[in-house]
Design a protein around this motif. Structure first.
Motif, mmCIF file in Angstrom:
data_model
loop_
_atom_site.group_PDB
_atom_site.id
_atom_site.type_symbol
_atom_site.label_atom_id
_atom_site.label_comp_id
_atom_site.label_asym_id
_atom_site.label_seq_id
_atom_site.Cartn_x
_atom_site.Cartn_y
_atom_site.Cartn_z
ATOM 1 N N LYS A 14 2.019 0.983 14.799
ATOM 2 C CA LYS A 14 1.018 -0.069 14.693
ATOM 3 C C LYS A 14 -0.143 0.186 15.645
ATOM 4 O O LYS A 14 -1.302 -0.053 15.307
ATOM 5 C CB LYS A 14 1.655 -1.427 14.990
ATOM 6 C CG LYS A 14 0.691 -2.599 14.845
ATOM 7 C CD LYS A 14 1.404 -3.935 14.950
ATOM 8 C CE LYS A 14 1.977 -4.179 16.318
ATOM 9 N NZ LYS A 14 2.552 -5.541 16.436
ATOM 10 N N ARG B 110 -2.627 4.269 0.746
ATOM 11 C CA ARG B 110 -2.367 3.140 1.649
ATOM 12 C C ARG B 110 -2.305 3.679 3.069
ATOM 13 O O ARG B 110 -1.749 4.742 3.323
ATOM 14 C CB ARG B 110 -1.046 2.433 1.305
ATOM 15 C CG ARG B 110 -1.034 1.725 -0.040
ATOM 16 C CD ARG B 110 0.303 1.017 -0.248
ATOM 17 N NE ARG B 110 0.512 -0.016 0.748
ATOM 18 C CZ ARG B 110 0.078 -1.277 0.617
ATOM 19 N NH1 ARG B 110 -0.601 -1.632 -0.450
ATOM 20 N NH2 ARG B 110 0.308 -2.169 1.564
ATOM 21 N N ASN C 50 -3.926 -8.478 12.453
ATOM 22 C CA ASN C 50 -4.244 -9.879 12.731
ATOM 23 C C ASN C 50 -3.281 -10.463 13.765
ATOM 24 O O ASN C 50 -2.088 -10.166 13.739
ATOM 25 C CB ASN C 50 -4.161 -10.712 11.441
ATOM 26 C CG ASN C 50 -5.112 -10.216 10.377
ATOM 27 O OD1 ASN C 50 -6.279 -9.964 10.648
ATOM 28 N ND2 ASN C 50 -4.613 -10.083 9.153
ATOM 29 N N ASN D 264 -4.046 0.498 14.471
ATOM 30 C CA ASN D 264 -5.082 -0.366 15.038
ATOM 31 C C ASN D 264 -6.199 0.444 15.685
ATOM 32 O O ASN D 264 -7.380 0.077 15.608
ATOM 33 C CB ASN D 264 -4.476 -1.332 16.050
ATOM 34 C CG ASN D 264 -3.639 -2.419 15.399
ATOM 35 O OD1 ASN D 264 -3.743 -2.647 14.201
ATOM 36 N ND2 ASN D 264 -2.797 -3.074 16.171
ATOM 37 N N ASP E 176 -5.753 -3.099 0.584
ATOM 38 C CA ASP E 176 -5.083 -2.363 1.656
ATOM 39 C C ASP E 176 -6.130 -2.040 2.695
ATOM 40 O O ASP E 176 -6.907 -1.106 2.537
ATOM 41 C CB ASP E 176 -4.459 -1.086 1.092
ATOM 42 C CG ASP E 176 -3.917 -0.202 2.196
ATOM 43 O OD1 ASP E 176 -3.378 -0.755 3.163
ATOM 44 O OD2 ASP E 176 -4.050 1.024 2.073
ATOM 45 N N VAL E 177 -6.183 -2.777 3.748
ATOM 46 C CA VAL E 177 -7.179 -2.564 4.796
ATOM 47 C C VAL E 177 -6.697 -1.506 5.749
ATOM 48 O O VAL E 177 -5.502 -1.265 5.872
ATOM 49 C CB VAL E 177 -7.458 -3.868 5.577
ATOM 50 C CG1 VAL E 177 -8.037 -4.902 4.649
ATOM 51 C CG2 VAL E 177 -6.195 -4.373 6.229
ATOM 52 N N ASP F 277 -0.560 2.719 5.529
ATOM 53 C CA ASP F 277 0.773 2.786 6.133
ATOM 54 C C ASP F 277 1.564 3.999 5.644
ATOM 55 O O ASP F 277 2.708 4.191 6.024
ATOM 56 C CB ASP F 277 1.555 1.489 5.879
ATOM 57 C CG ASP F 277 1.751 1.192 4.400
ATOM 58 O OD1 ASP F 277 1.261 1.976 3.563
ATOM 59 O OD2 ASP F 277 2.379 0.170 4.079
ATOM 60 N N LYS G 135 0.833 -6.023 10.747
ATOM 61 C CA LYS G 135 0.467 -4.703 10.240
ATOM 62 C C LYS G 135 -0.980 -4.626 9.794
ATOM 63 O O LYS G 135 -1.536 -3.535 9.648
ATOM 64 C CB LYS G 135 1.403 -4.311 9.090
ATOM 65 C CG LYS G 135 2.829 -4.039 9.541
ATOM 66 C CD LYS G 135 3.685 -3.568 8.391
ATOM 67 C CE LYS G 135 5.106 -3.254 8.864
ATOM 68 N NZ LYS G 135 5.963 -2.785 7.754
ATOM 69 N N ASP G 136 -1.593 -5.776 9.550
ATOM 70 C CA ASP G 136 -2.999 -5.800 9.163
ATOM 71 C C ASP G 136 -3.925 -5.917 10.362
ATOM 72 O O ASP G 136 -5.145 -5.998 10.209
ATOM 73 C CB ASP G 136 -3.263 -6.969 8.208
ATOM 74 C CG ASP G 136 -2.518 -6.814 6.891
ATOM 75 O OD1 ASP G 136 -2.444 -5.675 6.403
ATOM 76 O OD2 ASP G 136 -2.014 -7.815 6.359
ATOM 77 N N GLY H 37 -2.944 -1.335 8.030
ATOM 78 C CA GLY H 37 -1.767 -2.105 7.653
ATOM 79 C C GLY H 37 -1.569 -2.163 6.171
ATOM 80 O O GLY H 37 -2.291 -1.563 5.384
ATOM 81 N N ASP H 38 -0.549 -2.924 5.733
ATOM 82 C CA ASP H 38 -0.276 -3.102 4.324
ATOM 83 C C ASP H 38 -0.218 -4.580 4.020
ATOM 84 O O ASP H 38 -0.388 -5.421 4.900
ATOM 85 C CB ASP H 38 1.047 -2.426 3.946
ATOM 86 C CG ASP H 38 2.204 -2.950 4.757
ATOM 87 O OD1 ASP H 38 3.315 -2.438 4.573
ATOM 88 O OD2 ASP H 38 2.006 -3.887 5.565
ATOM 89 N N GLN H 39 0.016 -4.915 2.775
ATOM 90 C CA GLN H 39 0.035 -6.319 2.378
ATOM 91 C C GLN H 39 1.397 -6.925 2.642
ATOM 92 O O GLN H 39 2.389 -6.258 2.565
ATOM 93 C CB GLN H 39 -0.302 -6.455 0.886
ATOM 94 C CG GLN H 39 -1.677 -5.877 0.571
ATOM 95 C CD GLN H 39 -2.782 -6.533 1.351
ATOM 96 O OE1 GLN H 39 -2.762 -7.743 1.542
ATOM 97 N NE2 GLN H 39 -3.748 -5.781 1.819
#
Length: 319
Positions: free
Chosen positions: A236, A271, A160, A240, A313-314, A273, A157-158, A317-319
């Protein structure tokens, strides 16, 4: 050819052997499938359909030639399981097709490409390659498959890379390129089939036509001054894409990204998301137009905000 001669590789007398007459998986087979991720959410209809496919295509799931992959479907409200052929299954089908036609095939050496387009016969850097190229030669004709890393990488979700895309990105993108090359070399046998590694990036995503419909609705709503309408949270893929668009506009700071999304959507977005599918489409549309980038509120708010230390919170996505 008799039915016995045309059975999958698992045929035999072992506990996992697939028999031509069976219409459902045995308890022993089901236990192994469960260890491979086919959990209790998989319906009997999906299991029966997967067994039929294995029997018809002569592929063995216990040799990782074919998989039953579960992905959450928002419209169905549950995990939906669909069969996907592994790269080993592609190779088995290609070999059988070549043997049946009395021909043969071979590979050229795989080539990986870096961000500057330079070719590499061996990938040695810690960064993932930008693309890979695999060439299959059948009857003297070259069939190439090129796969871009960005088009297939499976991310969390981030944004990565995850699983094998994180530990072996060169191997994963090579498999994608090989599957494309084999489809071109054996269109009668592999046409329309996609390997599991080619489909991993579609996890937790809505169908593309849904995203397009959301984008159209958001564009119309923006023109009419209406609030965005959406049926669910952003996918997602949408998150992205927002990350990439924000970065392209020079917005890399999470606080600035959230402020921008708040201005575009007309509400306080804390956030990423939280965005609905329609709101995400609205943000992408605004970024593509360059809208709100010169908004005084955006400039003043982002200049006064401090980026918090630690996990944030980038965008995307979320943490």
């Amino acid at each position: 050819m008799t039915m016995v001669e045309n059975l999958p590789a698992a045929q035999g007398h072992g506990a996992l052997a697939i028999q031509s007459a069976q219409s459902m998986w045995t308890p022993e087979q089901r236990a192994v499938l469960a260890s491979m991720g086919v959990d209790a959410e998989c319906s009997n209809a999906e299991l029966a359909g997967f067994l039929h496919l294995c029997q018809r295509r002569d592929l063995d799931p216990f040799l990782k030639q074919v998989y039953l992959i579960g992905r959450y479907d928002r419209r169905a409200g549950r995990k939906v399981f669909t069969p996907q052929t592994g790269i080993d299954g592609f190779r088995v089908i290609a070999r059988r097709a070549a043997d049946k036609s009395g021909t043969d095939y071979e590979y050229e050496d795989t080539i990986w490409f870096d961000k500057d387009g330079n070719p590499h016969e061996v990938w040695l850097t810690g960064e993932p390659p930008v693309a890979a190229k695999v060439v299959v030669i059948r009857n003297g004709k070259r069939f190439s498959g090129v796969a871009r890393y960005a088009a297939y990488v499976d991310t969390d979700k981030d944004g990565n890379p995850k699983n094998q895309w994180k530990s072996s990105p060169d191997g994963q993108i090579e498999k994608c390129a090989e599957a494309k090359a084999l489809r071109r070399a054996f269109p009668e046998d592999l046409g329309g089939m996609y390997s599991d590694v080619e489909m991993e990036h579609l996890d937790d995503e809505a169908p593309q036509e849904t995203i397009q419909a959301q984008t159209i609705r958001a564009t119309v709503a923006a023109k009419n001054g209406d609030a965005p309408q959406g049926d669910g949270l952003a996918t997602k893929k949408q998150r992205n894409e927002i990350v990439q668009l924000l970065s392209g506009k020079g917005i890399d700071d999470p606080a600035k990204a959230l402020t921008y999304m708040s201005i575009v959507t007309g509400r306080d977005v804390t956030r990423s998301d939280e965005l609905t599918g329609a709101e995400a489409a609205q943000v992408m549309s605004a970024l593509n137009r360059g809208a709100h980038l010169d908004d005084p509120n955006f400039a003043s708010e982002t200049d006064s905000k401090e980026t918090p230390s630690g996990p944030q919170d980038v965008p995307g996505g979320d943490q």
